[in-house]
Write a protein that holds these residues in place. Structure first.
Motif, short mmCIF file in Angstrom:
data_model
loop_
_atom_site.label_atom_id
_atom_site.label_comp_id
_atom_site.label_asym_id
_atom_site.label_seq_id
_atom_site.Cartn_x
_atom_site.Cartn_y
_atom_site.Cartn_z
N HIS A 68 -3.63 -6.52 -9.16
CA HIS A 68 -3.99 -7.92 -8.93
C HIS A 68 -2.92 -8.66 -8.14
O HIS A 68 -3.22 -9.46 -7.24
CB HIS A 68 -4.24 -8.58 -10.28
N SER A 69 -1.65 -8.39 -8.45
CA SER A 69 -0.56 -9.07 -7.76
C SER A 69 -0.08 -8.30 -6.55
O SER A 69 0.18 -8.87 -5.49
CB SER A 69 0.61 -9.28 -8.74
N LEU A 70 0.05 -6.96 -6.70
CA LEU A 70 0.67 -6.18 -5.63
C LEU A 70 -0.20 -6.03 -4.40
O LEU A 70 0.30 -5.78 -3.30
CB LEU A 70 1.06 -4.80 -6.17
N LEU A 71 -1.53 -6.14 -4.56
CA LEU A 71 -2.40 -6.03 -3.38
C LEU A 71 -2.21 -7.19 -2.41
O LEU A 71 -2.73 -7.16 -1.30
CB LEU A 71 -3.87 -5.95 -3.83
N CYS A 72 -1.48 -8.20 -2.80
CA CYS A 72 -1.20 -9.32 -1.90
C CYS A 72 -0.12 -8.96 -0.88
O CYS A 72 0.07 -9.67 0.11
CB CYS A 72 -0.73 -10.54 -2.71
N TYR A 73 0.60 -7.84 -1.13
CA TYR A 73 1.68 -7.45 -0.23
C TYR A 73 1.21 -6.37 0.74
O TYR A 73 0.58 -5.39 0.34
CB TYR A 73 2.87 -6.94 -1.04
N PRO A 74 1.53 -6.50 2.03
CA PRO A 74 1.05 -5.54 3.04
C PRO A 74 1.48 -4.09 2.77
O PRO A 74 0.71 -3.16 3.01
CB PRO A 74 1.67 -6.06 4.34
N PHE A 75 2.72 -3.87 2.27
CA PHE A 75 3.20 -2.51 2.07
C PHE A 75 2.34 -1.76 1.07
O PHE A 75 2.20 -0.53 1.15
CB PHE A 75 4.67 -2.52 1.60
N TYR A 76 1.76 -2.51 0.12
CA TYR A 76 0.97 -1.88 -0.95
C TYR A 76 -0.39 -1.43 -0.45
O TYR A 76 -1.03 -0.58 -1.08
CB TYR A 76 0.80 -2.89 -2.09
N ARG A 77 -0.84 -1.99 0.68
CA ARG A 77 -2.15 -1.64 1.22
C ARG A 77 -2.08 -0.60 2.34
O ARG A 77 -3.12 -0.25 2.92
CB ARG A 77 -2.86 -2.90 1.73
N LYS A 78 -0.88 -0.13 2.66
CA LYS A 78 -0.76 0.89 3.69
C LYS A 78 -1.41 2.19 3.23
O LYS A 78 -1.33 2.54 2.05
CB LYS A 78 0.71 1.13 4.02
#
Length: 543
Positions: free
Chosen positions: A393-403
């Motif tokens: 929920h929180s980490l998907l807001c960061y680009p590195f987590y969606r690589k």
């Protein structure tokens, strides 16, 4: 009296309007999630009056159908079809016995009045409608749907099972009064043991240990007694139904005169309130704190500190939420061990060749039930919910987590963990039932023991892969932790129906087990390949 009646009708209309509006939004959003259709539907469609009129008509039709289709599925599959399978008990007695005990399970798990639904949240919290009037009106409406549904389908399938008409005529009242009795008891407990403080857990969606024990006992009585041929007489159950009806009638007074509905609704709806807050302010996510039962800090041991990257992140998540993830598994394992031990003990103690023969026949010809068992005890959906609400929920807001590399690496780690969580009960059941088959001397083919042992772990791995893959491919949650993917709901619904239908299968252990093991292996390979190829594009927070 007339003004009171008008006020209740107005409350009912407002309630239905809220449900209808939410349903229209959900239907429109669901269509927009389907890959082909979303390209056809224009953005201006939602504002079109014709679209809203059509969807409103469909909503009304669905409201009428839903009052019947659920009762049809419940009575037909869980009572009528199953009652015809018992060779030691006449279908009439089995039908009434199953219906009697399942009614108490339904009363415990689904009272309607305490369900923290969206319409209650909008009406009581946001619109400040009179909570007592809203609760009574909607509760009466739900009970009326139950009454009509059970009257229609109860009579149809009851008569097909040779149940006397006078019994089936009181069944709708019995079901309604059982729910009234449980609701009144909860309100009585609130008033007499709470002393005006909001401490008692009234949300029907939360199962305490006592509820779990009662559900297991009623479920065992519902299906176990007909299997053993020890069902109570229909006349005795008829008398007990009358007693419940009398108690339910007297319980109405408690429900109608209870004056703390707003306080109770404030308690059970605060979770939903925190969901809305979290959508507006992701730094203050109360819902995730409620989901996580481990509020203490992370114990930094040497084993975790040695890990790096996403392995470290996963270790932190597992350690911090180990009670949430592993406590239900330990409980299920204990129940499985007790059931297997009871079966083995009964065969050794009774030393009855007939009982051993029946046990062997049950294991060799009814393995189809294993799929539904594994569906019920699998923690796949709960695991993915915990992942999103406490981590993604929180980490998907960061680009590195969606690589892509990050998504695929974490998918592999989580697949390993969810399999580890789901395997213990499957191994216990596989080993335990194989031991029961060996003690019963029911087969000379050693492959039966091997298949019986392997089919449960294979199905466990299948469900683990299934729920994690659809989580990554569809990612059904939005920032408010609501399920917004219509396709996700369809797939999970079809999964339940398919698993339940396997109960009706009558195949040999070798045939069914071989098919399921092969299917599980092929499905897992295909699903993982799809996840590796598609998940990097689909794993994101929905708007």
């Amino acid at each position: 009296m007339k003004s009171r009646g008008n006020s209740m009708m107005k409350t009912l209309r407002i309630s239905f309007s809220l449900k209808n509006t939410y349903r229209i939004n959900s239907i429109y959003y669901g269509f927009k999630q389907i890959p082909v259709i979303k390209k056809i539907l224009p953005e201006s469609l939602y504002a079109a009056g014709g679209f809203k009129l059509v969807v409103s008509i469909l909503s009304v039709i669905w409201e009428i159908i839903s009052g019947f289709i659920g009762k049809f599925i419940y009575i037909f599959f869980m009572i009528f079809m199953v009652s015809a399978l018992f060779s030691k008990t006449p279908q009439r007695e089995a039908f009434v016995n199953i219906l009697f005990f399942l009614t108490f399970i339904g009363a415990l798990l689904n009272t309607f009045i305490f369900d923290p639904s969206k319409d209650k949240y909008y009406a009581v919290v946001l619109l400040r409608i009179d909570a007592r009037e809203f609760a009574i009106v909607n509760y009466a409406y739900e009970l009326c749907k139950i009454l009509i549904g059970f009257l229609v389908f109860g009579l149809i399938f009851g008569l097909l099972s040779n149940v006397p008409v006078y019994v089936m005529l009181i069944v709708p009242l019995f079901v309604v009064c059982a729910k009234l009795t449980v609701s009144a008891f909860i309100l009585w407990s609130y008033e007499n043991h709470n002393h005006g403080k909001i401490k008692i857990n009234v949300s029907e969606n939360r199962l305490g240990s006592f509820k779990v024990i009662l559900v297991i006992l009623f479920l065992t009585a519902a299906y176990g007694l007909p299997a053993l041929g020890f069902c109570p007489p229909v006349s005795a159950l008829f008398v007990l139904m009358l007693v419940v009806i009398v108690i339910g009638v007297f319980s109405c007074r408690r429900i109608v005169t209870f004056d703390k509905y707003r306080i109770v609704y404030g308690q059970i709806l605060k979770d939903m309130d925190s969901m809305v807050e979290s959508a507006q302010n992701m730094d203050v996510d109360k819902n995730r704190k409620l989901i996580s039962t481990e509020k203490e800090g992370l114990l930094q041991n040497s084993r975790i500190e040695k890990k790096k990257g996403f392995e470290y992140l996963n270790a932190v998540f597992i350690n911090r939420h180990k009670r949430l993830l592993w406590k239900p598994v330990k409980r299920v394992c204990a129940i499985c061990i007790l059931l297997v031990a009871a079966g083995i003990g009964a065969m050794l103690y009774l030393d009855d060749p007939g009982f051993r023969k029946d046990t062997a026949e049950l294991l060799l010809k009814n393995l189809g039930m294993s799929t539904f068992w594994m569906y019920l005890i699998n923690r796949g959906m709960g695991y993915t919910q915990a992942l999103f609400m406490n981590c993604d929920h929180s980490l998907l807001c960061y680009p590195f987590y969606r690589k892509p590399k990050a998504v695929l690496e974490l998918f592999t780690i989580r697949l390993r963990e969810i399999i580890k969580i789901n395997l213990p009960p499957a191994l216990i059941l596989g080993a335990g039932l194989s031991a029961m088959l060996f003690i019963s001397h029911g087969t000379q083919n050693p492959l039966n023991y091997l298949i019986l042992f392997l089919v449960f772990p294979a199905e466990s791995v299948f469900f683990s892969v299934h729920y994690l893959v659809i989580y990554y491919l569809l990612q059904p949650y939005n920032a408010g932790t609501e399920i917004k993917s219509g396709m996700y709901k369809v797939i999970t619904g079809l999964t339940y129906i398919a698993c339940y239908m396997t109960i009706q299968l009558r195949m040999s252990t070798l045939k069914f087990g071989g098919i399921m093991i092969t299917f599980s292996v092929v499905y897992c390979v295909v699903a993982c390949v799809l996840a590796y190829r598609i998940a990097p594009r689909t794993f994101k927070i929905r708007e």
